[in-house]
Design a protein around this motif. Sequence first.
Motif, PDB file in Angstrom:
ATOM      1  N   LEU A 161       0.828  -1.204   0.000  1.00  0.00           N
ATOM      2  CA  LEU A 161       0.000   0.000   0.000  1.00  0.00           C
ATOM      3  C   LEU A 161       0.866   1.261   0.000  1.00  0.00           C
ATOM      4  N   ASP A 162       1.994   1.217   0.702  1.00  0.00           N
ATOM      5  CA  ASP A 162       2.927   2.352   0.659  1.00  0.00           C
ATOM      6  C   ASP A 162       3.417   2.596  -0.765  1.00  0.00           C
ATOM      7  N   SER A 163       3.668   1.520  -1.495  1.00  0.00           N
ATOM      8  CA  SER A 163       4.136   1.635  -2.875  1.00  0.00           C
ATOM      9  C   SER A 163       3.080   2.302  -3.756  1.00  0.00           C
ATOM     10  N   ILE A 164       1.828   1.920  -3.550  1.00  0.00           N
ATOM     11  CA  ILE A 164       0.742   2.523  -4.337  1.00  0.00           C
ATOM     12  C   ILE A 164       0.580   3.999  -3.983  1.00  0.00           C
ATOM     13  N   LYS A 165       0.640   4.314  -2.680  1.00  0.00           N
ATOM     14  CA  LYS A 165       0.471   5.709  -2.268  1.00  0.00           C
ATOM     15  C   LYS A 165       1.604   6.587  -2.793  1.00  0.00           C
ATOM     16  N   ALA A 166       2.807   6.004  -2.940  1.00  0.00           N
ATOM     17  CA  ALA A 166       3.921   6.781  -3.491  1.00  0.00           C
ATOM     18  C   ALA A 166       3.627   7.197  -4.926  1.00  0.00           C
ATOM     19  N   ARG A 167       2.877   6.359  -5.649  1.00  0.00           N
ATOM     20  CA  ARG A 167       2.516   6.683  -7.035  1.00  0.00           C
ATOM     21  C   ARG A 167       1.231   7.485  -7.114  1.00  0.00           C
ATOM     22  N   ILE A 168       0.324   7.290  -6.130  1.00  0.00           N
ATOM     23  CA  ILE A 168      -0.979   7.967  -6.139  1.00  0.00           C
ATOM     24  C   ILE A 168      -1.155   8.663  -4.787  1.00  0.00           C
ATOM     25  N   PRO A 169      -0.496   9.792  -4.570  1.00  0.00           N
ATOM     26  CA  PRO A 169      -0.509  10.437  -3.241  1.00  0.00           C
ATOM     27  C   PRO A 169      -1.906  10.784  -2.736  1.00  0.00           C
ATOM     28  N   GLU A 170      -2.832  11.120  -3.631  1.00  0.00           N
ATOM     29  CA  GLU A 170      -4.169  11.558  -3.220  1.00  0.00           C
ATOM     30  C   GLU A 170      -5.168  10.412  -3.203  1.00  0.00           C
ATOM     31  N   MET A 171      -4.692   9.192  -3.127  1.00  0.00           N
ATOM     32  CA  MET A 171      -5.568   8.025  -3.198  1.00  0.00           C
ATOM     33  C   MET A 171      -6.587   7.981  -2.059  1.00  0.00           C
ATOM     34  N   ILE A 172      -7.735   7.378  -2.353  1.00  0.00           N
ATOM     35  CA  ILE A 172      -8.759   7.054  -1.368  1.00  0.00           C
ATOM     36  C   ILE A 172      -8.902   5.533  -1.378  1.00  0.00           C
ATOM     37  N   LEU A 173      -8.925   4.917  -0.204  1.00  0.00           N
ATOM     38  CA  LEU A 173      -8.994   3.464  -0.109  1.00  0.00           C
ATOM     39  C   LEU A 173     -10.441   3.025   0.073  1.00  0.00           C
ATOM     40  N   ALA A 174     -10.909   2.125  -0.786  1.00  0.00           N
ATOM     41  CA  ALA A 174     -12.257   1.552  -0.663  1.00  0.00           C
ATOM     42  C   ALA A 174     -12.110   0.095  -0.254  1.00  0.00           C
ATOM     43  N   THR A 175     -12.641  -0.263   0.926  1.00  0.00           N
ATOM     44  CA  THR A 175     -12.480  -1.623   1.439  1.00  0.00           C
ATOM     45  C   THR A 175     -13.829  -2.301   1.616  1.00  0.00           C
ATOM     46  N   THR A 176     -13.764  -3.628   1.803  1.00  0.00           N
ATOM     47  CA  THR A 176     -14.978  -4.400   2.072  1.00  0.00           C
ATOM     48  C   THR A 176     -15.290  -4.450   3.561  1.00  0.00           C
ATOM     49  N   ALA A 177     -14.568  -3.684   4.363  1.00  0.00           N
ATOM     50  CA  ALA A 177     -14.951  -3.342   5.750  1.00  0.00           C
ATOM     51  C   ALA A 177     -15.085  -4.530   6.684  1.00  0.00           C
ATOM     52  N   GLN A 178     -14.272  -5.563   6.491  1.00  0.00           N
ATOM     53  CA  GLN A 178     -14.302  -6.659   7.445  1.00  0.00           C
ATOM     54  C   GLN A 178     -13.497  -6.266   8.687  1.00  0.00           C
ATOM     55  N   ALA A 179     -13.947  -6.748   9.844  1.00  0.00           N
ATOM     56  CA  ALA A 179     -13.375  -6.295  11.115  1.00  0.00           C
ATOM     57  C   ALA A 179     -12.044  -6.946  11.444  1.00  0.00           C
ATOM     58  N   LYS A 180     -11.656  -7.987  10.732  1.00  0.00           N
ATOM     59  CA  LYS A 180     -10.372  -8.632  10.999  1.00  0.00           C
ATOM     60  C   LYS A 180      -9.756  -9.093   9.696  1.00  0.00           C
ATOM     61  N   GLY A 181      -8.507  -9.512   9.781  1.00  0.00           N
ATOM     62  CA  GLY A 181      -7.818  -9.969   8.589  1.00  0.00           C
ATOM     63  C   GLY A 181      -7.304  -8.830   7.737  1.00  0.00           C
ATOM     64  N   CYS A 182      -7.316  -9.035   6.419  1.00  0.00           N
ATOM     65  CA  CYS A 182      -6.696  -8.089   5.485  1.00  0.00           C
ATOM     66  C   CYS A 182      -7.319  -6.704   5.539  1.00  0.00           C
ATOM     67  N   ASP A 183      -8.644  -6.620   5.564  1.00  0.00           N
ATOM     68  CA  ASP A 183      -9.300  -5.314   5.573  1.00  0.00           C
ATOM     69  C   ASP A 183      -8.914  -4.509   6.813  1.00  0.00           C
ATOM     70  N   ALA A 184      -8.847  -5.164   7.969  1.00  0.00           N
ATOM     71  CA  ALA A 184      -8.464  -4.480   9.195  1.00  0.00           C
ATOM     72  C   ALA A 184      -7.031  -3.970   9.109  1.00  0.00           C
ATOM     73  N   VAL A 185      -6.138  -4.754   8.507  1.00  0.00           N
ATOM     74  CA  VAL A 185      -4.751  -4.325   8.324  1.00  0.00           C
ATOM     75  C   VAL A 185      -4.708  -3.093   7.417  1.00  0.00           C
ATOM     76  N   ALA A 186      -5.473  -3.139   6.317  1.00  0.00           N
ATOM     77  CA  ALA A 186      -5.488  -2.019   5.371  1.00  0.00           C
ATOM     78  C   ALA A 186      -6.037  -0.752   6.021  1.00  0.00           C
ATOM     79  N   GLN A 187      -7.054  -0.903   6.868  1.00  0.00           N
ATOM     80  CA  GLN A 187      -7.626   0.264   7.525  1.00  0.00           C
ATOM     81  C   GLN A 187      -6.661   0.840   8.565  1.00  0.00           C
ATOM     82  N   ALA A 188      -5.891  -0.026   9.229  1.00  0.00           N
ATOM     83  CA  ALA A 188      -4.867   0.461  10.157  1.00  0.00           C
ATOM     84  C   ALA A 188      -3.788   1.226   9.396  1.00  0.00           C
ATOM     85  N   TRP A 189      -3.414   0.712   8.228  1.00  0.00           N
ATOM     86  CA  TRP A 189      -2.435   1.419   7.385  1.00  0.00           C
ATOM     87  C   TRP A 189      -2.971   2.792   6.985  1.00  0.00           C
TER      88      TRP A 189
END
Length: 328
Positions: free
Chosen positions: A223-251
């Motif tokens: 995700l850091d790599s993507i943000k370096a290329r797209i500084p103004e990015m908005i993240l759209a997630t499937t909003a699960q409370a644990k696992g990958c989505d939770a990690v992405a939301q913490a990031w």
Amino acid sequence: MQNRFTNFAELASFVADARDDADLTQTYEGAFIEANEMARLNLVDAPEALDMPDPDQVRAAVDMMMQTMFDVLRDTRMDAYAADLAWGFANSFHVVAKRIECREDDAAKKLGELARAYDPSEIYATELEDTQLLCQTLQGCREAMECMRDHACEVYRVETGWPFSPVRGSRVSSALSASMIDARDYLASRARERREQFAPEGPVVAFSGGQQWEDANLLWDGLDSIKARIPEMILATTAQAKGCDAVAQAWAASRGVKVIQFRLDRSQGNRAAFVRNDRILGLKPVEAVICEGSGIQMNLAQKLRQAGVPLHVVKLSHQRVNGAQKRA
């Protein structure tokens, strides 16, 4: 959950340093301003010359309130409950901010009705000015409360490694006569502010993954790599409370990236997850990350490919041994 700090003293020092920067000071100073010499908290009582609280004192109070709970319970048998208590403090700020917002919305609705029904009388002009002052006062109180909430949420995030998330809802602060123009300008500026808060503009990066995941660093690095290329990015997630989505939301909370959470619409029955995938696709994402999970992730990945969206697929086998939760 592992972290990059070797002991609690280092973590406490990091938290203190993170909260002493100029950005936080400027945020408080920008939120605790007085738009008018007078304040009106309702339409019944006369306006009063009430000052806003001192921003430095409020900042210190919020910091002490949140940090003390962690410090007092740390390394005791009650340590596990510190996060729950701190979440409750942050949520209290959120709930009060939402109550103020509801009153502000009601006042703004009345202000709009007055602006559309011009009357040259003095009574009308007084009511218009009183309602506008009420709107301004409530807006200032809401912005100050949201500032306190966001500060409390940041302490919660740094201490726990997870972003604060409310139980529900967003977290997300006369020419006809002179006062008539003021009212219309005020409504227009307020509408623009709220649209940006609840409909942020920017390139969308879609993210979804399963509920079983260990190597958080792998996802943070990607995700850091993507943000370096797209500084103004908005993240759209499937909003699960644990696992990958939770990690992405913490990031996202750590990096200051706005998140749009697509929770399941239970009214859709068995189709809910697939309808959610279609809604994410409707945002026209410019890039996507799909981590190996269930058939829901496979369906979203297939739709993204068909739409020609650049796609990164991360498999369970890509995880590194002893992947540690990253906090920054």
